[in-house]
Motif scaffolding. Structure first.
Motif, PDB file in Angstrom:
ATOM      1  N   ASP A 132      30.117  39.226  53.258  1.00  0.00           N
ATOM      2  CA  ASP A 132      30.495  40.284  52.217  1.00  0.00           C
ATOM      3  C   ASP A 132      31.078  41.773  53.166  1.00  0.00           C
ATOM      4  O   ASP A 132      32.515  42.139  52.552  1.00  0.00           O
ATOM      5  N   GLU A 133      30.379  42.723  53.520  1.00  0.00           N
ATOM      6  CA  GLU A 133      30.888  44.102  53.752  1.00  0.00           C
ATOM      7  C   GLU A 133      32.155  43.690  55.063  1.00  0.00           C
ATOM      8  O   GLU A 133      32.852  44.455  54.637  1.00  0.00           O
ATOM      9  N   PRO A 192      40.379  47.048  56.447  1.00  0.00           N
ATOM     10  CA  PRO A 192      41.499  48.126  55.630  1.00  0.00           C
ATOM     11  C   PRO A 192      42.331  46.988  55.059  1.00  0.00           C
ATOM     12  O   PRO A 192      43.190  46.559  55.215  1.00  0.00           O
ATOM     13  N   ASP A 193      42.769  47.213  53.520  1.00  0.00           N
ATOM     14  CA  ASP A 193      43.511  47.109  52.707  1.00  0.00           C
ATOM     15  C   ASP A 193      44.931  47.089  53.828  1.00  0.00           C
ATOM     16  O   ASP A 193      45.916  46.518  53.423  1.00  0.00           O
ATOM     17  N   GLY A 241      42.330  35.269  39.195  1.00  0.00           N
ATOM     18  CA  GLY A 241      42.783  36.998  38.217  1.00  0.00           C
ATOM     19  C   GLY A 241      41.155  37.285  39.350  1.00  0.00           C
ATOM     20  O   GLY A 241      41.120  39.081  39.775  1.00  0.00           O
ATOM     21  N   ALA A 242      40.538  36.515  39.677  1.00  0.00           N
ATOM     22  CA  ALA A 242      39.430  37.160  40.263  1.00  0.00           C
ATOM     23  C   ALA A 242      38.680  37.058  41.624  1.00  0.00           C
ATOM     24  O   ALA A 242      37.625  38.352  42.225  1.00  0.00           O
ATOM     25  N   LEU A 243      40.434  37.327  41.652  1.00  0.00           N
ATOM     26  CA  LEU A 243      40.445  36.982  43.501  1.00  0.00           C
ATOM     27  C   LEU A 243      40.778  38.947  44.084  1.00  0.00           C
ATOM     28  O   LEU A 243      41.069  38.933  43.390  1.00  0.00           O
ATOM     29  N   GLU A 244      39.739  39.113  44.903  1.00  0.00           N
ATOM     30  CA  GLU A 244      39.300  40.539  45.407  1.00  0.00           C
ATOM     31  C   GLU A 244      40.564  40.629  46.543  1.00  0.00           C
ATOM     32  O   GLU A 244      40.137  40.548  47.730  1.00  0.00           O
ATOM     33  N   TYR A 245      42.087  41.179  46.512  1.00  0.00           N
ATOM     34  CA  TYR A 245      42.307  41.370  46.900  1.00  0.00           C
ATOM     35  C   TYR A 245      43.880  42.217  46.631  1.00  0.00           C
ATOM     36  O   TYR A 245      44.443  41.759  44.982  1.00  0.00           O
ATOM     37  N   PRO A 246      44.433  42.900  47.112  1.00  0.00           N
ATOM     38  CA  PRO A 246      45.194  43.796  46.567  1.00  0.00           C
ATOM     39  C   PRO A 246      46.528  43.317  46.103  1.00  0.00           C
ATOM     40  O   PRO A 246      47.087  42.293  46.413  1.00  0.00           O
ATOM     41  N   ALA A 247      46.211  43.755  44.746  1.00  0.00           N
ATOM     42  CA  ALA A 247      47.946  42.710  43.827  1.00  0.00           C
ATOM     43  C   ALA A 247      49.500  42.527  44.622  1.00  0.00           C
ATOM     44  O   ALA A 247      50.119  41.951  44.528  1.00  0.00           O
ATOM     45  N   ASP A 248      49.179  43.729  45.984  1.00  0.00           N
ATOM     46  CA  ASP A 248      50.511  43.886  46.167  1.00  0.00           C
ATOM     47  C   ASP A 248      50.574  43.336  47.463  1.00  0.00           C
ATOM     48  O   ASP A 248      51.789  43.090  47.786  1.00  0.00           O
ATOM     49  N   LYS A 249      49.938  42.088  47.571  1.00  0.00           N
ATOM     50  CA  LYS A 249      50.054  41.449  49.072  1.00  0.00           C
ATOM     51  C   LYS A 249      49.559  40.032  48.286  1.00  0.00           C
ATOM     52  O   LYS A 249      49.398  39.736  48.922  1.00  0.00           O
ATOM     53  N   LEU A 250      49.484  39.944  47.461  1.00  0.00           N
ATOM     54  CA  LEU A 250      49.255  38.862  47.084  1.00  0.00           C
ATOM     55  C   LEU A 250      50.887  38.227  46.499  1.00  0.00           C
ATOM     56  O   LEU A 250      51.781  38.875  45.219  1.00  0.00           O
ATOM     57  N   ASP A 276      35.680  31.260  46.373  1.00  0.00           N
ATOM     58  CA  ASP A 276      35.008  32.680  46.357  1.00  0.00           C
ATOM     59  C   ASP A 276      36.310  33.863  46.212  1.00  0.00           C
ATOM     60  O   ASP A 276      36.862  33.648  47.537  1.00  0.00           O
ATOM     61  N   PRO A 277      35.997  34.438  45.371  1.00  0.00           N
ATOM     62  CA  PRO A 277      36.395  36.121  45.563  1.00  0.00           C
ATOM     63  C   PRO A 277      37.081  36.887  46.135  1.00  0.00           C
ATOM     64  O   PRO A 277      38.110  36.991  46.523  1.00  0.00           O
ATOM     65  N   LEU A 278      35.834  36.608  47.256  1.00  0.00           N
ATOM     66  CA  LEU A 278      36.749  37.478  48.971  1.00  0.00           C
ATOM     67  C   LEU A 278      36.626  36.074  49.734  1.00  0.00           C
ATOM     68  O   LEU A 278      36.759  36.551  51.055  1.00  0.00           O
ATOM     69  N   GLN A 279      37.370  34.950  50.023  1.00  0.00           N
ATOM     70  CA  GLN A 279      38.154  33.976  50.268  1.00  0.00           C
ATOM     71  C   GLN A 279      38.771  34.268  50.891  1.00  0.00           C
ATOM     72  O   GLN A 279      39.341  34.728  52.352  1.00  0.00           O
ATOM     73  N   LEU A 280      40.197  35.249  50.188  1.00  0.00           N
ATOM     74  CA  LEU A 280      41.060  35.473  51.160  1.00  0.00           C
ATOM     75  C   LEU A 280      40.972  37.003  52.542  1.00  0.00           C
ATOM     76  O   LEU A 280      41.753  36.874  53.431  1.00  0.00           O
ATOM     77  N   ARG A 281      40.016  37.731  52.422  1.00  0.00           N
ATOM     78  CA  ARG A 281      39.636  38.702  52.233  1.00  0.00           C
ATOM     79  C   ARG A 281      39.253  38.319  54.020  1.00  0.00           C
ATOM     80  O   ARG A 281      39.526  38.121  55.095  1.00  0.00           O
ATOM     81  N   ARG A 282      37.807  37.009  53.690  1.00  0.00           N
ATOM     82  CA  ARG A 282      37.628  36.512  55.026  1.00  0.00           C
ATOM     83  C   ARG A 282      37.947  35.653  55.807  1.00  0.00           C
ATOM     84  O   ARG A 282      37.888  36.377  57.139  1.00  0.00           O
ATOM     85  N   ALA A 283      39.438  35.174  55.022  1.00  0.00           N
ATOM     86  CA  ALA A 283      39.985  34.911  56.186  1.00  0.00           C
ATOM     87  C   ALA A 283      41.035  35.698  56.952  1.00  0.00           C
ATOM     88  O   ALA A 283      41.705  35.168  58.008  1.00  0.00           O
ATOM     89  N   ALA A 284      41.843  37.032  56.173  1.00  0.00           N
ATOM     90  CA  ALA A 284      42.222  37.718  57.110  1.00  0.00           C
ATOM     91  C   ALA A 284      41.473  37.911  58.628  1.00  0.00           C
ATOM     92  O   ALA A 284      42.094  38.120  59.415  1.00  0.00           O
ATOM     93  N   VAL A 285      40.100  38.020  57.992  1.00  0.00           N
ATOM     94  CA  VAL A 285      38.773  38.901  58.643  1.00  0.00           C
ATOM     95  C   VAL A 285      38.816  37.858  60.012  1.00  0.00           C
ATOM     96  O   VAL A 285      39.283  38.038  61.003  1.00  0.00           O
ATOM     97  N   VAL A 286      39.327  36.393  59.388  1.00  0.00           N
ATOM     98  CA  VAL A 286      39.141  35.188  60.681  1.00  0.00           C
ATOM     99  C   VAL A 286      40.590  35.094  61.398  1.00  0.00           C
ATOM    100  O   VAL A 286      40.586  35.457  63.049  1.00  0.00           O
ATOM    101  N   PHE A 287      41.455  35.315  61.572  1.00  0.00           N
ATOM    102  CA  PHE A 287      42.644  35.177  61.755  1.00  0.00           C
ATOM    103  C   PHE A 287      42.839  36.459  62.646  1.00  0.00           C
ATOM    104  O   PHE A 287      43.528  36.355  63.170  1.00  0.00           O
ATOM    105  N   ALA A 288      42.413  38.170  62.171  1.00  0.00           N
ATOM    106  CA  ALA A 288      42.118  39.011  62.726  1.00  0.00           C
ATOM    107  C   ALA A 288      41.639  39.069  64.325  1.00  0.00           C
ATOM    108  O   ALA A 288      41.227  39.863  65.496  1.00  0.00           O
ATOM    109  N   ARG A 289      40.341  38.144  64.002  1.00  0.00           N
ATOM    110  CA  ARG A 289      39.370  38.190  65.061  1.00  0.00           C
ATOM    111  C   ARG A 289      39.575  36.800  66.091  1.00  0.00           C
ATOM    112  O   ARG A 289      39.178  36.970  67.363  1.00  0.00           O
TER     113      ARG A 289
END
Lengths: 560, 557
Positions: B163-164, B170-171, B198-207, B272-285
């Motif tokens: 989660d951390e 960075p957004d 609506g529960a997704l934790e992701y910046p709205a301007d990038k959705l 999972d609300p953090l799923q898009l962020r997690r996916a972004a991290v995996v892409f970045a890795r």
């Protein structure tokens, strides 16, 4: 392939974050080879000496080999020919070697395939023993001493060479013990599965494995419950789940073997119910020594220091909160406890080898006492290190040497090491037995096989019960094994009941004394050996050294 | 127009709806102008288009209801043609539009004829040979599954993002996600979907969320336009056309998607609300070869009945053990239908979804792999609703098996090319996983019947077709194989931390019987209606019990 719409473009994202790389341990294979090659070589030399130089064979080993031989070469080759009196894995493991028997007949005629089998598996047991000590992070010198003392222990070395199933049994138990200890240490799934699967193999080798399975399951339930967090329900669920994963493979082995036996021979536990099984043989032997005291004496002679070492190991484990000590206690200790209890209750013949697990138990528990000593080394002063290493080697040596000395003396005692004394007295003292019968020497059955071959009979002409002493040898030595109708054939019983109707021309019958009275032909036609029982006429008598007196009867044409 | 910081956008006016209408007209005019001068692939034009669309999003974020995206009639036709026939036109050999072409017919006729001739020449030996082959396949499948279990423990198999780590990313470096949500005749789940998104934790301007509805699906459109939203959601009306499949809707949506990453959710999903962020991290890795990230699927209604328990455990095995195992082996990964995240460029490269394949997800996974693109599995769960009803379950399962068979036929049209693309191991794994799963499910009842017959009646013909070695190997496979299958389920309860499903695992052989019913239906449909999408009914489970979905502040009914 499809047209490329736009060229691939990497995302504008930060550079790669390094993922942790876990290296694969390659040294384990190397260490296994370092132990496997010399110990297998040692046991093979012992086996070759026994088989070729001293012509010593062990009846059970030869019988298991013969079962595998029937499976491949008899008139009716089928898997079930392996028989259900003994668990099948030792026989199955010899099949690949027996496929070469046509090229090198000694593999079957001298039963050398069984010696190879026991040597390889016993060496495997040594490898797993050493690997267990490595898992426990025992200091290298201590582990080396313990492993050497295990490998050259007289019982281990002798049973590594003589073709019996002990090698395979100890290999499966040592493997199960190793993985059970890994599970007890780290609580992971794969070792738990492995422990269960190895115990299933152990059960396919010997019934005694049931004790290891039972005690192992108790250890798993206790540790899983103790280690799980949450409310009682959750913890109970964890305990039941782990016990199921651990217990299902052995349960499958138990059920499938019983069902196969039941479907094919009509009774699920042939070992205990068969006319040839332990129970029948026991009633013949009339064992009088079967007391608890004598049973414990045999266990103590196998490893005199096992009990004190177990107490120390338990105390240390309690202090270190280390569950691993339960592994050897459940697996090797469980089988040992079973041997003691079963013999005290006069349920087994009480051979000294039934107590063999006491040796790895004592040595492994000694190792467990010094678990972690390999990691402590660096932090200590040099002199402290030397003292610790000395103490560890001293303790290991004392436990191992005591076990070796006591076992050697027991093997030389004709009342305790009955089998070992029988076979080894001659080897060591050069005694020549007056009578090859029951001296553990290969019989001169070749002449009988040659005589029967010379009759040039068609398939299925000679009815013989392979239970009787020399018959397996005759079948294995014959150039035409298909001329025999043997016990393992699916049509043995009908042919026995009506030899004429099935064109069986001859009956090979042993003198009905001792084990000969259990011979199926003698039981079906009680008077046949003396009189021919009105159905056959004696054509030849064989009085071969090392065998019963056999008579060959020609079946009379039916009078009706 | 400020791109980065939506909060200071000059477009923040009370009369947002008017502005939006103006912008929509202006942007589509500009886009059409760009298209007409043939500049659609020039980089400045792509950039301009993206800027315009972001500006539109910034406007729309202020709105309270999903907007219906207006598409020019000409564009609509172009999009539709591409959505339906894009793959079939560009790469006919990879499409299942014409599932059984001349070549396939020739091959099938040749195989059937060969078997027929052999049967005439030597019936018993031919049957023995066939049984021997099937037995080997059974054995291979079991060994393969056990290996995948073991391999799934490989640290490289499953991507973990804490989660951390997910929140610390960075957004400004996050990619724009286009979330495509196809729905068809499911008005009851719209409300629920809006909450989950609506529960997704992701910046709205990038959705860039696009709800893909069929234009004639009035009930769902009505439901969608009646809900309140706190994230920008556009409704895309897909013109009605055959085939009525999810992949066609996805292809259509993809034409309008603006993000760098394209995500697929089903309408009933709770990611999972953090799923898009997690996916972004995996892409970045990972490097650019990683084209797809599959999330794990599970169910919210586990305890409803024994079917949902089996289904849950099956999904747990699939997404926690089998797929990570395939990843670790670098084998082609048949994707799960939702919660997968694609690099946009990769989708364009491989030609997106096959509109005629009813398991477009599995097929796409294979095609990505054939293009040297890789899939990874991220430890992030999307909850769905498990099919709790037997009939409904069989419908869904029959669609999956039908799709697997479609996929298998499509890729095996050119086996040598496939073998070159996937390598030997990947080729075997593809055959075992995609071809073997439905075929063995179909053969199971036959062999069970033979086994029962043998035990009860011992008919002579069984003895004849199972001579010595075949009989023993078959018996061994039957006993050890069935045991191993069941044992794998039991082990899975521990490996996937689903201890409560132990009893269901022990009873799993009954579930296999259900699978056989499914495959029978699939085989019939494969011949009669290959591209018919067997709709799964959702909402059988009372929504109130789903729980844990954050309630939207200021929600209107």
């Amino acid at each position: 392939m499809t047209a490329v719409l736009t060229p691939p473009r990497p995302l504008a994202l930060p550079t790669e974050v390094a993922r942790p790389v876990v290296p694969r341990p390659r040294s384990e294979l190397k260490r296994a080879a370092c132990w496997f090659v010399p110990t297998a070589g040692l046991y093979l030399v012992i086996g070759a000496l026994l088989a070729f130089r001293y012509e010593s064979f062990n009846g059970d080993a030869q019988a298991r080999l013969a079962n595998a031989y029937y499976m491949l070469y008899s008139r009716d080759p089928h898997l079930a020919a392996v028989g259900f009196v003994w668990n099948p894995l030792p026989s199955f493991s010899m099949v690949p070697l027996l496929l070469l028997a046509r090229v090198w007949p000694a593999l079957s005629v001298r039963a050398f395939a069984s010696n190879i089998m026991s040597a390889l598996f016993m060496a495997g047991a040594v490898v797993q023993f050493r690997a267990t000590l490595a898992d426990c992070r025992v200091r290298r010198t201590t582990a080396f001493v313990l492993t050497v003392l295990f490998a050259i222990h007289p019982m281990i070395a002798y049973y590594g060479g003589n073709g019996m199933s002990e090698g395979l049994f100890l290999f499966t138990l040592a493997s199960a013990c190793r993985y059970l200890m890994q599970y007890l240490d780290n609580g992971e799934t794969v070792p738990l599965v492995r422990a269960g699967v190895w115990l299933a193999f152990a059960y396919f080798t010997r019934y005694e494995a049931a004790a290891a399975i039972g005690f192992g399951a108790i250890a798993v339930v206790g540790v899983a419950f103790h280690r799980a967090s949450g409310d009682t329900r959750t913890r109970a669920r964890a305990a039941i789940g782990d016990a199921t994963i651990f217990g299902l493979p052995p349960l499958f082995a138990f059920v499938s073997w019983a069902v196969a036996s039941w479907v094919i021979v009509g009774h699920p536990f042939e070992q205990f119910s068969s006319d040839y099984g332990t129970t029948s043989q026991l009633s013949l032997m009339g064992n009088t020594n079967a007391t608890l005291g004598f049973a414990i004496k045999m266990a103590v002679l196998m490893a005199p220091l096992a009990f004190p070492v177990a107490l120390v190991a338990l105390a240390l484990a309690l202090r270190r909160r280390d569950y691993r000590v339960l592994g050897p206690l459940a697996v090797f200790g469980g089988v040992l406890l079973f041997a003691v209890a079963a013999f005290a209750d006069a349920k087994t013949a009480g051979w000294f080898r039934y107590f063999i697990t006491a040796a790895p138990l004592a040595l492994l528990l000694t190792g467990v006492c010094f678990a972690g000593s390999a990691d402590a080394v660096a932090t200590e002063e040099p002199w402290a290190r030397a003292v610790q290493a000395g103490v560890a080697v001293g303790v290991a040596g004392a436990v191992g040497l005591a076990s070796m000395a006591a076992s050697a003396s027991a093997m030389a005692n004709r009342n305790i090491g009955r089998e070992e004394h029988l076979h080894l007295a001659r080897v060591i003292r050069g005694e020549q037995p007056s009578d090859r019968t029951d001296a553990g020497l290969f019989p001169d059955s070749l002449s009988m096989a040659r005589y029967l071959d010379s009759l040039h009979l068609p398939h299925g002409s000679i009815l013989a019960d392979t239970f009787s002493g020399c018959v397996p040898f005759i079948v294995v030595e014959s150039k035409h094994p298909k001329q025999f109708v043997i016990t393992n054939d699916r049509d043995f019983k009908p042919i026995l009941a009506d030899p004429v109707g099935f064109h069986a021309r001859y009956l090979l019958v042993p003198n009905p004394t001792g084990n000969g009275s259990l011979d199926a032909i003698n039981r079906t036609y009680p008077d046949i050996f003396r009189t021919g029982a009105g159905i056959a006429r004696q054509v030849k008598e064989f009085n071969t050294p090392g065998c019963h007196v056999f008579r060959l009867f020609a079946v009379l044409p039916q009078q009706s | 127009v400020s791109e980065r910081d939506g909060s200071t956008s000059p477009l923040e006016t009370p009369d947002a709806e008017t502005l939006e209408r103006w912008w929509a007209g202006a942007t589509s005019d500009i886009q059409r102008a760009l298209d007409s001068i043939g500049a659609e692939h020039l980089s400045w034009s792509v950039g301009l288009r993206r800027r315009l669309q972001r500006a539109r999003r910034a406007v729309r974020r202020r709105m309270a209801r999903p907007t219906v995206l207006k598409i020019d009639r000409r564009d609509e036709e172009a999009h539709l043609t591409e959505a339906v026939d894009g793959l079939a036109t560009r790469a006919p050999t990879e499409s299942s539009k014409v599932l059984v072409g001349r070549r396939t017919v020739q091959l099938a006729v040749a195989v059937v004829a060969a078997i027929g001739i052999l049967i005439v020449l030597s019936p018993v030996n031919t049957i023995i040979g066939l049984i021997a082959i099937v037995t080997v396949i059974y054995a291979l499948v079991i060994v393969e599954r056990a290996l995948l279990f073991a391999r799934s423990l490989d640290p490289n198999a499953l991507d973990l993002v804490s989660d951390e780590d997910a929140r610390a990313f960075p957004d400004r470096d996050l990619p724009v996600f286009s979330v495509l949500v196809p729905a068809y005749r499911e008005p009851e789940v719209i409300q629920h979907l809006i909450r989950a998104l609506g529960a997704l934790e992701y910046p709205a301007d990038k959705l860039d969320i696009k709800l893909l509805l069929e234009r004639d699906d009035e009930v769902t459109i009505e439901a969608a336009s009646a809900v309140a939203v706190n994230v920008p959601i556009e409704v895309v009306l897909v013109p009605p056309a055959e085939p009525r499949t999810k992949p066609k809707a996805l292809n259509y949506g993809l034409r309008l998607a603006t993000g760098d990453v394209v995500t697929i959710y089903d309408a009933e999903d709770v990611p999972d609300p953090l799923q898009l962020r997690r996916a972004a991290v995996v892409f970045a890795r990972n490097g650019p070869e990683v084209a797809c990230i599959q999330s794990q699927l599970s169910f919210s209604n586990v305890d409803q009945n024994i079917i949902t328990r089996w289904f849950t455990l099956e999904y747990a095995m699939w997404f926690s053990l089998f797929l990570p195992g395939l990843v670790a082996y670098n084998a082609p990964v048949p994707l799960g239908g939702t919660s997968n995240h694609f690099r946009r460029t990769a989708l364009d490269e491989v030609g997106a979804w096959d509109a005629f394949n009813v398991t477009e997800d599995a097929d796409l996974g294979i095609r990505l792999h054939r293009h040297r693109l890789r899939t990874r599995v991220v430890a992030s769960v999307t909850l769905e609703e498990a099919n709790s009803d037997f009939v409904n379950w069989v419908k869904q399962r029959s669609r999956w098996y039908k799709g697997y068979l479609q996929t298998w036929i499509v890729h095996m049209r050119r086996p040598v090319q496939l073998w070159r693309d996937l390598g030997t191991r990947g080729f075997v794994q593809f055959n075992l996983f995609v071809g073997g799963t439905p075929v063995l499910a179909a053969l199971n009842p036959i062999f069970w019947t033979l086994t029962l017959l043998w035990f009860t009646d011992k008919p002579h013909f069984i003895r004849a077709i199972f001579p010595g070695p075949v009989f023993y190997v078959g018996l061994l496979c039957w006993s050890v194989g069935n045991f191993c299958q069941m044992y794998l389920w039991v082990i899975a309860t521990r490996m996937t931390r689903r201890r409560e499903l132990l009893l269901a695992a022990l009873l799993s052989p009954l579930y296999w019987a259900m699978m056989s019913v499914g495959v029978a239906k699939a085989l019939i449909q494969l011949v009669t209606t290959p591209s018919y999408w067997e709709k799964t009914t959702h909402g059988l489970y009372e929504r109130a019990k789903v729980g844990r979905v954050p309630v939207l502040a200021g929600e209107r009914s």
